[in-house]
Write a protein that holds these residues in place. Sequence first.
Motif, PDB file in Angstrom:
ATOM      1  N   GLY A  67     -21.918 -72.311  17.657  1.00  0.00           N
ATOM      2  CA  GLY A  67     -22.652 -71.876  16.467  1.00  0.00           C
ATOM      3  C   GLY A  67     -23.886 -72.717  16.221  1.00  0.00           C
ATOM      4  O   GLY A  67     -24.968 -72.196  15.911  1.00  0.00           O
ATOM      5  N   ALA A  68     -23.750 -74.045  16.371  1.00  0.00           N
ATOM      6  CA  ALA A  68     -24.880 -74.939  16.112  1.00  0.00           C
ATOM      7  C   ALA A  68     -26.016 -74.706  17.093  1.00  0.00           C
ATOM      8  O   ALA A  68     -27.195 -74.677  16.706  1.00  0.00           O
ATOM      9  N   LEU A  69     -25.694 -74.513  18.367  1.00  0.00           N
ATOM     10  CA  LEU A  69     -26.740 -74.308  19.367  1.00  0.00           C
ATOM     11  C   LEU A  69     -27.413 -72.947  19.217  1.00  0.00           C
ATOM     12  O   LEU A  69     -28.618 -72.809  19.466  1.00  0.00           O
ATOM     13  N   ARG A  70     -26.655 -71.961  18.801  1.00  0.00           N
ATOM     14  CA  ARG A  70     -27.271 -70.657  18.551  1.00  0.00           C
ATOM     15  C   ARG A  70     -28.231 -70.724  17.367  1.00  0.00           C
ATOM     16  O   ARG A  70     -29.302 -70.114  17.392  1.00  0.00           O
ATOM     17  N   VAL A  71     -27.865 -71.468  16.342  1.00  0.00           N
ATOM     18  CA  VAL A  71     -28.766 -71.651  15.201  1.00  0.00           C
ATOM     19  C   VAL A  71     -30.003 -72.415  15.645  1.00  0.00           C
ATOM     20  O   VAL A  71     -31.131 -72.081  15.267  1.00  0.00           O
ATOM     21  N   ALA A  72     -29.815 -73.453  16.469  1.00  0.00           N
ATOM     22  CA  ALA A  72     -30.957 -74.228  16.962  1.00  0.00           C
ATOM     23  C   ALA A  72     -31.925 -73.339  17.736  1.00  0.00           C
ATOM     24  O   ALA A  72     -33.144 -73.426  17.563  1.00  0.00           O
ATOM     25  N   GLU A  73     -31.378 -72.476  18.590  1.00  0.00           N
ATOM     26  CA  GLU A  73     -32.221 -71.557  19.358  1.00  0.00           C
ATOM     27  C   GLU A  73     -32.961 -70.607  18.435  1.00  0.00           C
ATOM     28  O   GLU A  73     -34.169 -70.366  18.594  1.00  0.00           O
ATOM     29  N   TYR A  74     -32.259 -70.054  17.446  1.00  0.00           N
ATOM     30  CA  TYR A  74     -32.882 -69.127  16.495  1.00  0.00           C
ATOM     31  C   TYR A  74     -34.027 -69.827  15.755  1.00  0.00           C
ATOM     32  O   TYR A  74     -35.134 -69.289  15.639  1.00  0.00           O
ATOM     33  N   LEU A  75     -33.778 -71.034  15.256  1.00  0.00           N
ATOM     34  CA  LEU A  75     -34.796 -71.739  14.475  1.00  0.00           C
ATOM     35  C   LEU A  75     -35.983 -72.128  15.353  1.00  0.00           C
ATOM     36  O   LEU A  75     -37.140 -72.017  14.921  1.00  0.00           O
ATOM     37  N   TYR A  76     -35.716 -72.567  16.585  1.00  0.00           N
ATOM     38  CA  TYR A  76     -36.809 -72.927  17.486  1.00  0.00           C
ATOM     39  C   TYR A  76     -37.705 -71.716  17.753  1.00  0.00           C
ATOM     40  O   TYR A  76     -38.939 -71.814  17.705  1.00  0.00           O
ATOM     41  N   ASN A  77     -37.087 -70.580  18.022  1.00  0.00           N
ATOM     42  CA  ASN A  77     -37.862 -69.369  18.302  1.00  0.00           C
ATOM     43  C   ASN A  77     -38.621 -68.887  17.075  1.00  0.00           C
ATOM     44  O   ASN A  77     -39.732 -68.362  17.201  1.00  0.00           O
ATOM     45  N   ARG A  78     -38.043 -69.069  15.891  1.00  0.00           N
ATOM     46  CA  ARG A  78     -38.749 -68.679  14.661  1.00  0.00           C
ATOM     47  C   ARG A  78     -39.955 -69.586  14.427  1.00  0.00           C
ATOM     48  O   ARG A  78     -41.026 -69.115  14.013  1.00  0.00           O
TER      49      ARG A  78
END
Length: 219
Positions: A67-78
């Motif tokens: 979950g944490a890494l998926r959020v990190a990926e989402y935030l980085y891409n945003r």
Amino acid sequence: MNRVPLVRDRELATPAFVRDLRAFLNLGSEVLLTVSQIGDSADGFAGSEQFLTLSETSGVSLNEARGALRVAEYLYNRVTELGVDAATAADEISFIGSTIQDPVEVSDNQRKAIATILSYKDAYERSSAVSKALREGPHFTGFSGTWTVKYIPIRGGEVVRVPVLALSVAWHDGAGNSHEAFVQLSVQDWEALKSEVENLTNKQGTGQDLSDSDVSSVS
């Protein structure tokens, strides 16, 4: 003009996303720096190996790591999509954490670590550029083959031993659907294919087939 929010309302209305965001914001600053190191690679943040690495090195559960890494990926891409400064984005994320259900208080060290996660990552960006270049239309994903021998009788009662390569080639189409084709090659076919691959490799190495007119951008 008001800036577009870093985290969209539809994500904040999704319990699973909020749960993963909370898990992300509850990570200590050292663990968050590990997340940044994981993301600074060609494979990026999200993937089974990355999830396992974070879980094993940081002591969080595999589900929390995922979950944490998926959020990190989402935030980085945003951050990339909106062109937001990493430190500004970290401040915004910290504020969002204070407004969600079961709010999270983010420390200064955590905020700095989050900004590090969201900072430019060269290996990830270059790998993403390759993916974007291949996004339009079908692209190769792999091939495998097996050699067999077929015994073919010919006139005069002789039997000819013919090596045959059964080759499968896999690819994805523009919609991400997988396809696979099977072909048979003789030894001569295989040698011709290897020669063409070598020829293409040499042209790629010298830039013979590349010119400024061949270069196009992908948005």
